[in-house]
Write a protein that holds these residues in place. Structure first.
Motif, mmCIF file in Angstrom:
data_model
loop_
_atom_site.group_PDB
_atom_site.id
_atom_site.type_symbol
_atom_site.label_atom_id
_atom_site.label_comp_id
_atom_site.label_asym_id
_atom_site.label_seq_id
_atom_site.Cartn_x
_atom_site.Cartn_y
_atom_site.Cartn_z
ATOM 1 N N ALA A 58 0.843 -1.202 0.000
ATOM 2 C CA ALA A 58 0.000 0.000 0.000
ATOM 3 C C ALA A 58 0.875 1.248 0.000
ATOM 4 O O ALA A 58 1.848 1.344 0.743
ATOM 5 N N THR A 59 0.512 2.201 -0.862
ATOM 6 C CA THR A 59 1.300 3.411 -1.072
ATOM 7 C C THR A 59 0.713 4.581 -0.298
ATOM 8 O O THR A 59 -0.485 4.868 -0.396
ATOM 9 N N LEU A 60 1.548 5.264 0.428
ATOM 10 C CA LEU A 60 1.155 6.400 1.263
ATOM 11 C C LEU A 60 0.358 7.432 0.457
ATOM 12 O O LEU A 60 0.704 7.744 -0.675
ATOM 13 N N ASN A 61 -0.724 7.930 1.050
ATOM 14 C CA ASN A 61 -1.598 8.965 0.475
ATOM 15 C C ASN A 61 -2.282 8.546 -0.822
ATOM 16 O O ASN A 61 -2.622 9.392 -1.646
ATOM 17 N N THR A 62 -2.525 7.253 -0.991
ATOM 18 C CA THR A 62 -3.209 6.735 -2.170
ATOM 19 C C THR A 62 -4.600 6.257 -1.775
ATOM 20 O O THR A 62 -4.773 5.613 -0.741
ATOM 21 N N ASP A 63 -5.607 6.572 -2.608
ATOM 22 C CA ASP A 63 -6.964 6.080 -2.394
ATOM 23 C C ASP A 63 -7.075 4.652 -2.897
ATOM 24 O O ASP A 63 -6.448 4.278 -3.889
ATOM 25 N N TYR A 64 -7.930 3.866 -2.236
ATOM 26 C CA TYR A 64 -8.173 2.476 -2.623
ATOM 27 C C TYR A 64 -9.666 2.278 -2.852
ATOM 28 O O TYR A 64 -10.497 2.913 -2.192
ATOM 29 N N PHE A 65 -10.003 1.388 -3.804
ATOM 30 C CA PHE A 65 -11.371 1.161 -4.248
ATOM 31 C C PHE A 65 -11.706 -0.322 -4.226
ATOM 32 O O PHE A 65 -10.809 -1.165 -4.346
ATOM 33 N N GLY A 73 -11.781 -7.814 -3.723
ATOM 34 C CA GLY A 73 -10.446 -7.234 -3.834
ATOM 35 C C GLY A 73 -10.407 -5.729 -3.679
ATOM 36 O O GLY A 73 -11.424 -5.032 -3.742
ATOM 37 N N ILE A 74 -9.184 -5.233 -3.507
ATOM 38 C CA ILE A 74 -8.920 -3.816 -3.325
ATOM 39 C C ILE A 74 -7.950 -3.380 -4.419
ATOM 40 O O ILE A 74 -7.001 -4.097 -4.731
ATOM 41 N N THR A 75 -8.187 -2.203 -4.975
ATOM 42 C CA THR A 75 -7.348 -1.708 -6.057
ATOM 43 C C THR A 75 -7.169 -0.200 -5.949
ATOM 44 O O THR A 75 -7.978 0.478 -5.311
ATOM 45 N N THR A 76 -6.125 0.304 -6.586
ATOM 46 C CA THR A 76 -5.913 1.759 -6.621
ATOM 47 C C THR A 76 -6.601 2.384 -7.827
ATOM 48 O O THR A 76 -6.619 3.602 -7.962
ATOM 49 N N THR A 77 -7.170 1.551 -8.679
ATOM 50 C CA THR A 77 -7.823 2.039 -9.897
ATOM 51 C C THR A 77 -9.338 1.987 -9.739
ATOM 52 O O THR A 77 -9.903 0.905 -9.556
ATOM 53 N N ALA A 78 -9.987 3.132 -9.822
ATOM 54 C CA ALA A 78 -11.450 3.161 -9.736
ATOM 55 C C ALA A 78 -12.044 2.468 -10.963
ATOM 56 O O ALA A 78 -11.572 2.674 -12.077
ATOM 57 N N ARG A 91 -7.943 4.911 2.385
ATOM 58 C CA ARG A 91 -6.760 5.669 1.971
ATOM 59 C C ARG A 91 -5.579 5.171 2.802
ATOM 60 O O ARG A 91 -5.711 4.931 4.002
ATOM 61 N N CYS A 92 -4.439 5.051 2.154
ATOM 62 C CA CYS A 92 -3.225 4.630 2.841
ATOM 63 C C CYS A 92 -2.683 5.796 3.655
ATOM 64 O O CYS A 92 -2.384 6.861 3.105
ATOM 65 N N TYR A 93 -2.573 5.611 4.952
ATOM 66 C CA TYR A 93 -2.066 6.657 5.834
ATOM 67 C C TYR A 93 -0.669 6.329 6.362
ATOM 68 O O TYR A 93 -0.009 7.173 6.969
ATOM 69 N N ASP A 94 -0.225 5.095 6.138
ATOM 70 C CA ASP A 94 1.102 4.649 6.540
ATOM 71 C C ASP A 94 1.453 3.501 5.607
ATOM 72 O O ASP A 94 0.560 2.750 5.189
ATOM 73 N N VAL A 98 -4.063 0.684 5.269
ATOM 74 C CA VAL A 98 -5.166 1.408 4.635
ATOM 75 C C VAL A 98 -6.288 1.550 5.654
ATOM 76 O O VAL A 98 -6.766 0.555 6.204
ATOM 77 N N ARG A 99 -6.682 2.787 5.916
ATOM 78 C CA ARG A 99 -7.804 3.058 6.824
ATOM 79 C C ARG A 99 -9.092 2.762 6.067
ATOM 80 O O ARG A 99 -9.381 3.396 5.059
ATOM 81 N N PHE A 100 -9.884 1.774 6.529
ATOM 82 C CA PHE A 100 -11.139 1.434 5.859
ATOM 83 C C PHE A 100 -12.160 2.523 6.111
ATOM 84 O O PHE A 100 -12.391 2.925 7.249
ATOM 85 N N GLU A 101 -12.774 3.010 5.038
ATOM 86 C CA GLU A 101 -13.833 4.009 5.105
ATOM 87 C C GLU A 101 -14.881 3.626 4.071
ATOM 88 O O GLU A 101 -14.606 3.645 2.874
ATOM 89 N N MET A 102 -16.064 3.286 4.509
ATOM 90 C CA MET A 102 -17.129 2.895 3.583
ATOM 91 C C MET A 102 -17.739 4.144 2.969
ATOM 92 O O MET A 102 -18.513 4.852 3.602
#
Length: 109
Positions: A58-65, A73-78, A91-94, A98-102
């Motif tokens: 997981a990449t710092l400050n990247t959104d996940y979808f 699965g989880i991806t960085t591509t919407a 979003r990756c905070y470290d 990835v902090r899960f946010e629905m």
């Protein structure tokens, strides 16, 4: 069966709350949480609706979808395919976390 860090939904199966993999190509299968460990079919599963997913790479400050190509699965591509939906799930905070946010679902026509 479920494996650790997969996104899941909960549905009513003849009066029984049942967990299955979230799927960005199926209406009603939005991610409402995730599992932290593996479960076999028929097992009682602990679903987390908030917290952090351990996601190798997981990449710092990247959104996940929620993925529209890998169920649960989880991806960085919407997703962009017609008939799919976009659901940001965190979003990756470290690095590796990835902090899960629905988030709300956006349907693609």
């Amino acid at each position: 069966a479920l494996t650790a860090n997969q996104l899941v939904t909960i549905y009513n199966n003849a009066g029984v709350s049942t967990v299955k993999l979230a799927d960005a190509t199926t209406v009603g299968c939005e991610a409402i949480g995730y599992v932290k460990e593996a479960y076999a079919i028929g097992d009682m599963a602990m679903v987390y609706i908030e917290g952090e997913l351990d996601l190798v790479g997981a990449t710092l400050n990247t959104d996940y979808f929620l993925s529209n190509t890998v169920v649960g699965g989880i991806t960085t591509t919407a997703p962009t395919l017609t008939g799919s939906f976009i659901q940001r799930v965190g979003r990756c905070y470290d690095i590796g976390k990835v902090r899960f946010e629905m988030d709300e679902v956006i349907y693609i026509d």
